[in-house]
Structures are given as structure tokens and as C-alpha cells.
Design a protein around this motif. Structure first.
Motif, PDB file in Angstrom:
ATOM      1  N   UNK A 131      26.862  46.207  41.486  1.00 25.99           N
ATOM      2  CA  UNK A 131      26.202  45.256  40.603  1.00 25.99           C
ATOM      3  C   UNK A 131      26.978  44.877  39.373  1.00 25.99           C
ATOM      4  N   UNK A 132      28.177  45.454  39.191  1.00 25.43           N
ATOM      5  CA  UNK A 132      28.942  45.198  37.961  1.00 25.43           C
ATOM      6  C   UNK A 132      30.032  44.145  38.140  1.00 25.43           C
ATOM      7  N   UNK A 133      30.150  43.556  39.320  1.00 27.29           N
ATOM      8  CA  UNK A 133      31.176  42.547  39.594  1.00 27.29           C
ATOM      9  C   UNK A 133      32.579  43.040  39.244  1.00 27.29           C
ATOM     10  N   UNK A 134      32.935  44.198  39.811  1.00 25.82           N
ATOM     11  CA  UNK A 134      34.263  44.775  39.607  1.00 25.82           C
ATOM     12  C   UNK A 134      34.918  44.995  40.968  1.00 25.82           C
ATOM     13  N   UNK A 135      36.262  44.934  40.987  1.00 30.67           N
ATOM     14  CA  UNK A 135      37.010  45.110  42.231  1.00 30.67           C
ATOM     15  C   UNK A 135      38.283  45.907  41.976  1.00 30.67           C
ATOM     16  N   UNK A 136      38.843  46.457  43.044  1.00 29.97           N
ATOM     17  CA  UNK A 136      40.181  47.039  43.041  1.00 29.97           C
ATOM     18  C   UNK A 136      41.015  46.224  44.025  1.00 29.97           C
ATOM     19  N   UNK A 137      42.255  45.910  43.657  1.00 29.39           N
ATOM     20  CA  UNK A 137      43.075  45.051  44.506  1.00 29.39           C
ATOM     21  C   UNK A 137      44.429  45.704  44.777  1.00 29.39           C
ATOM     22  N   UNK A 138      45.112  45.237  45.838  1.00 30.14           N
ATOM     23  CA  UNK A 138      46.430  45.740  46.187  1.00 30.14           C
ATOM     24  C   UNK A 138      47.497  45.311  45.204  1.00 30.14           C
ATOM     25  N   UNK A 180      36.000  41.350  37.834  1.00 31.87           N
ATOM     26  CA  UNK A 180      36.982  41.967  36.935  1.00 31.87           C
ATOM     27  C   UNK A 180      37.743  43.069  37.681  1.00 31.87           C
ATOM     28  N   UNK A 181      39.065  43.061  37.509  1.00 33.08           N
ATOM     29  CA  UNK A 181      39.917  44.075  38.155  1.00 33.08           C
ATOM     30  C   UNK A 181      39.861  45.366  37.344  1.00 33.08           C
ATOM     31  N   UNK A 182      39.456  46.460  37.999  1.00 27.08           N
ATOM     32  CA  UNK A 182      39.401  47.755  37.317  1.00 27.08           C
ATOM     33  C   UNK A 182      40.476  48.709  37.837  1.00 27.08           C
ATOM     34  N   UNK A 183      41.096  48.400  38.965  1.00 27.64           N
ATOM     35  CA  UNK A 183      42.135  49.284  39.523  1.00 27.64           C
ATOM     36  C   UNK A 183      43.070  48.476  40.409  1.00 27.64           C
ATOM     37  N   UNK A 241      46.850  41.852  50.545  1.00 27.37           N
ATOM     38  CA  UNK A 241      45.599  41.174  50.891  1.00 27.37           C
ATOM     39  C   UNK A 241      44.327  41.904  50.452  1.00 27.37           C
ATOM     40  N   UNK A 242      44.368  43.223  50.321  1.00 29.09           N
ATOM     41  CA  UNK A 242      43.117  43.972  50.156  1.00 29.09           C
ATOM     42  C   UNK A 242      42.470  43.769  48.784  1.00 29.09           C
ATOM     43  N   UNK A 243      41.175  43.483  48.821  1.00 29.90           N
ATOM     44  CA  UNK A 243      40.307  43.482  47.638  1.00 29.90           C
ATOM     45  C   UNK A 243      39.107  44.356  47.986  1.00 29.90           C
ATOM     46  N   UNK A 244      38.952  45.454  47.273  1.00 28.02           N
ATOM     47  CA  UNK A 244      37.899  46.426  47.574  1.00 28.02           C
ATOM     48  C   UNK A 244      36.808  46.328  46.522  1.00 28.02           C
ATOM     49  N   UNK A 245      35.557  46.290  46.991  1.00 27.26           N
ATOM     50  CA  UNK A 245      34.415  46.252  46.085  1.00 27.26           C
ATOM     51  C   UNK A 245      33.287  47.093  46.663  1.00 27.26           C
ATOM     52  N   UNK A 269      29.532  43.249  48.064  1.00 28.44           N
ATOM     53  CA  UNK A 269      30.010  42.466  49.204  1.00 28.44           C
ATOM     54  C   UNK A 269      28.847  41.848  49.978  1.00 28.44           C
ATOM     55  N   UNK A 270      27.750  42.592  50.109  1.00 30.53           N
ATOM     56  CA  UNK A 270      26.573  42.043  50.808  1.00 30.53           C
ATOM     57  C   UNK A 270      25.987  40.860  50.053  1.00 30.53           C
ATOM     58  N   UNK A 271      26.002  40.960  48.736  1.00 28.33           N
ATOM     59  CA  UNK A 271      25.484  39.859  47.926  1.00 28.33           C
ATOM     60  C   UNK A 271      26.395  38.635  48.024  1.00 28.33           C
TER      61      UNK A 271
END
Length: 415
Positions: free
Chosen positions: A144-151, A188-191, A203-207, A212-214
Motif C-alpha cells: 500500500x505504500x507504492x514502493x518498489x525495488x528494481x534491478x 518510489x524506489x527503495x532498493x 527488467x525486474x521491478x519487484x513490489x 501488483x494486484x491493485x
């Protein structure tokens, strides 16, 4: 067993006598050729083993040994199905996932991404990601915080850093009188992580799963169930009992189905490289053969004298077989030292050659992995040593037989 005087004569024949400098040169070339062949085989086989092992560990560490993919990209009854899968003998983990190819943009740059939604406990249990975080922390991934980790490679391509917000674009948006409007949400990118496989890092974006369901409007559904077993080679047999149950809602795809061509190509390349590099040793063995033939011709008088002093034909054969085998053995020892040195300094060697030639020898976008891997198999090293020793020994048989066949009467008739 070789006797003491036979060892003494063999050791004398290893050193050049008067007028035998050319024979010694050929023998030295043979030794160096054996060393180069052994070193090349050990280095190449270790790199090929490491390449396969790294790919296998990292790919299966992210994708599991099999996935149960829902029809239309959705599994509505994933919870009871994952419970059934976990109860199967041999299954160690069944993880619900969402994977969807989308687009991401930042500061005017747009890149294709592979969105992955995971529950936080499952994400923290994925060592391939958690142990390779380069910047930031995964603790910031909160549902619910709209944060992601990316490659890491994706971050480079977008020019984004931890703390920046990227826009994720989904084509499944609202339908208006003017057509469908893409769904765009800022995260927002956190990692930033780097698993070591270029295509994934690019390519990877992890949330979190709920986010992701939303984003994809999937409700409580997931896209697939990732399955990990205690034996990847038996994954098909392990999952066979639920094939009928899965057929109603999805399909099962094992790691062989998704990566078969890649791993089969590695096996073929490894086999071809072994036999091609073995030619170096074969050439070295022919050099040993030629040097021993020249040595026998040069020592014909000495051989005749030894025969008149009571040396048997078998003793003479042992002497020359020992000389040739020692050349091969010394070459093997030198090759082992050179091969393991190449493996220990492989990264520096690649960097040095790249700097000198100006060419990038290890391009991650082509080689999948970001670093040159290595994994030495002791059984393969023993096999290479035994093969080289056997070939060196076989090369001594003909010259040794020729030496033993020398007739002392004919040689010493006019002495």
C-alpha cells in the motif's frame, strides 16, 4: 618395477648430451605443449562448469524448478492449490507470484520491465534478491505504500536512484469514448539489487503482492505458483500427481521447458570445447613421440653397449618409457599450476586484455552473467590428468620397442 640403474639412465637421458641440443629443444617444446593443453582444459572446463552452475542457481533461484501458470495469466483458486502442492512429497516451497511485462518511465526515458509481485515473507526468503541488494533496503517495501525495488541495469538505463519515483505504465486502463487509456502509477524506489544475470537486472521491478494486484486489477488472484523441489531433475515426477487438478485452471511448466535450449547448448559447447582442446595435448604427445625417436637414434651406440653389459630388452623399454612419461608428467604438473593460476586471476586477465585490445571480452548483455564464473570439478581434473598421462605413456611404446629391438652386434661390428 623400474630398477635403480634404470632410473639413473632415464634421468641422464632427460638432460641433453653432447650434440643433443636439438633433441632437448623438441622435448622441452613437448613439455610446454602438454602444460598448455592441460592448463587450457582445466581453465575452460572450470569456466564452463561455473557458467552452468551460476545460471542454474540464479535462474532457478528466481523462477523455481517449475511454475503453475494460470490460464489468461490469472489463478483464482491459488490458495487451496498451493496448499495441495506443498503437501506433495519432494516439494519444499510453493510461492504465489504475479509476473507481467509492462513499461516504466523516468525523466523522459522509457524501458520495458518485468513486474513481479510477491508477498513480503516470500520476498525476504528469496536469497538471490535479498543477498544482492546494492543500494537502499527491502524493508521499505510495504503493501500500500507504492514502493518498489528494481534491478541495477534497469536503474542505469533509466538513470534512477534510490528515492526517485518511476512511473509504471499498464495498458489495462480505463476505457473512454476515445479508447483505452493506459494506467500510470508512480512508485518510489527503495532498493536496487543486482542478481548477476543481465536480462533480469535490466527488467525486474519487484513490489508487494497487494500493490501488483491493485495495479493490474487482479483482485485476489495471482498469476502463477512458483514451485521448488528437493531434486530439480525429478520435478516432473514430483508434480505428476496434481497434473489433473491443475489442468482445470492452468498449466505446469518446469525449468526444462523454459530453459531447455540454453542448458542443452551449454552441454554441447562444453563437450565440443573439451575435444577441441584435447588436440593440443595430442600434438604435444606427437612431439614426445618424435623426440623419443630422435633420442633412440642418438643413443643407438649406448643402447648396444648396455645390451652387451647384460641389460634386457624389457629394461631398455622401461628406460625410454620412463623418459617419455616423465616429460608428460612434468608437463602435467606445470599445466596444473598454470591452469589454477589462470582461474585465480581470470577477472584481472579479462580486464587487462580488454584494456589492451579495447574490446569488451565479457559483455553481460551477451553472456547473461555480469562476471566470468568458475567452478572446478575435481573429477574432471583427475580425468584430464589421467588422459594426458595415458596418452604420454602410449607415445613411448613405439620408441621403447625400437630401442629394445636394437641389435648390439650390428651396431658395434665396426667399433
Amino acid at each position: 618395477m623400474i630398477t635403480r640403474y634404470e632410473r639413473m639412465i632415464a634421468s641422464r637421458y632427460l638432460l641433453p648430451g653432447r650434440g643433443e641440443g636439438f633433441i632437448f629443444l623438441v622435448a622441452s617444446i613437448s613439455l610446454i605443449a602438454v602444460a598448455l593443453g592441460v592448463a587450457a582444459l582445466i581453465a575452460v572446463m572450470s569456466v564452463m562448469n561455473g557458467f552452468r552452475a551460476e545460471l542454474f542457481d540464479r535462474i532457478l533461484g528466481l523462477n523455481g524448478h517449475a511454475v503453475i501458470q494460470g490460464y489468461g495469466g490469472q489463478l483464482a483458486d491459488w490458495a487451496p492449490l498451493s496448499t495441495e502442492v506443498r503437501k506433495l512429497p519432494g516439494v519444499t516451497k510453493a510461492t504465489p507470484l504475479i509476473e507481467q511485462p509492462l513499461m516504466a518511465s523516468f525523466d523522459g526515458r522509457v524501458q520495458g520491465i518485468l513486474l513481479r509481485g510477491m508477498t513480503i515473507p516470500d520476498l525476504m526468503a528469496t536469497k538471490v534478491i535479498t543477498s544482492n541488494v546494492k543500494h537502499g533496503t527491502l524493508a521499505g517495501l510495504v503493501p500500500g505504500s507504492n514502493t518498489v525495488a528494481i534491478g541495477a541495469r534497469l536503474a542505469e538505463a533509466l538513470g534512477a536512484q534510490v528515492g526517485d519515483s518511476i512511473s509504471v505504465i499498464s495498458p489495462d486502463g480505463q476505457v473512454t469514448p476515445f479508447g483505452a487509456v493506459p494506467r500510470i502509477i508512480a512508485y518510489r524506489i527503495v532498493a536496487i539489487f543486482e542478481v548477476g544475470i543481465y536480462d533480469y537486472d535490466k527488467a525486474f521491478v519487484v513490489m508487494p503482492m497487494a500493490n501488483a494486484q491493485t495495479l493490474l486489477r487482479m483482485g485476489d488472484s495471482v498469476g502463477m505458483i512458483e514451485v521448488v523441489t528437493n531434486d530439480p531433475d525429478k520435478v516432473d515426477a514430483i508434480l505428476a500427481p496434481i497434473k489433473g487438478r491443475v489442468a482445470r485452471s492452468g498449466v505446469i511448466a518446469s525449468w526444462r521447458d523454459t530453459n531447455a535450449s540454453l542448458f542443452e547448448a551449454l552441454v554441447v559447447e562444453k563437450t565440443v570445447m573439451f575435444w577441441v582442446l584435447s588436440i593440443i595435448i595430442l600434438v604435444a604427445v606427437f612431439n614426445i613421440l618424435s623426440s623419443l625417436i630422435m633420442l633412440v637414434r642418438a643413443k643407438t651406440r649406448d643402447i648396444a653397449i648396455l645390451r652387451t653389459m647384460g641389460a634386457t630388452r624389457i629394461a631398455l623399454m622401461r628406460i625410454f618409457m620412463t623418459v617419455g612419461t616423465l616429460i608428460g608428467g612434468l608437463g602435467i604438473l606445470l599445466g596444473l599450476a598454470l591452469g589454477f593460476s589462470l582461474l585465480a586471476w581470470r577477472a584481472d586477465i579479462v580486464a587487462g586484455v580488454s584494456a589492451v585490445t579495447g574490446a569488451q571480452l565479457w559483455d553481460p548483455s551477451v553472456r547473461f552473467l555480469t562476471e566470468l564464473p568458475s567452478k572446478t570439478d575435481p573429477a574432471q581434473v583427475v580425468g584430464i590428468v589421467v588422459l594426458t598421462l595415458l596418452m604420454s605413456f602410449l607415445a613411448t611404446l613405439f620408441p621403447a620397442w625400437k630401442a629394445a629391438s636394437t641389435d648390439p652386434v650390428t651396431v658395434l661390428r665396426y667399433e
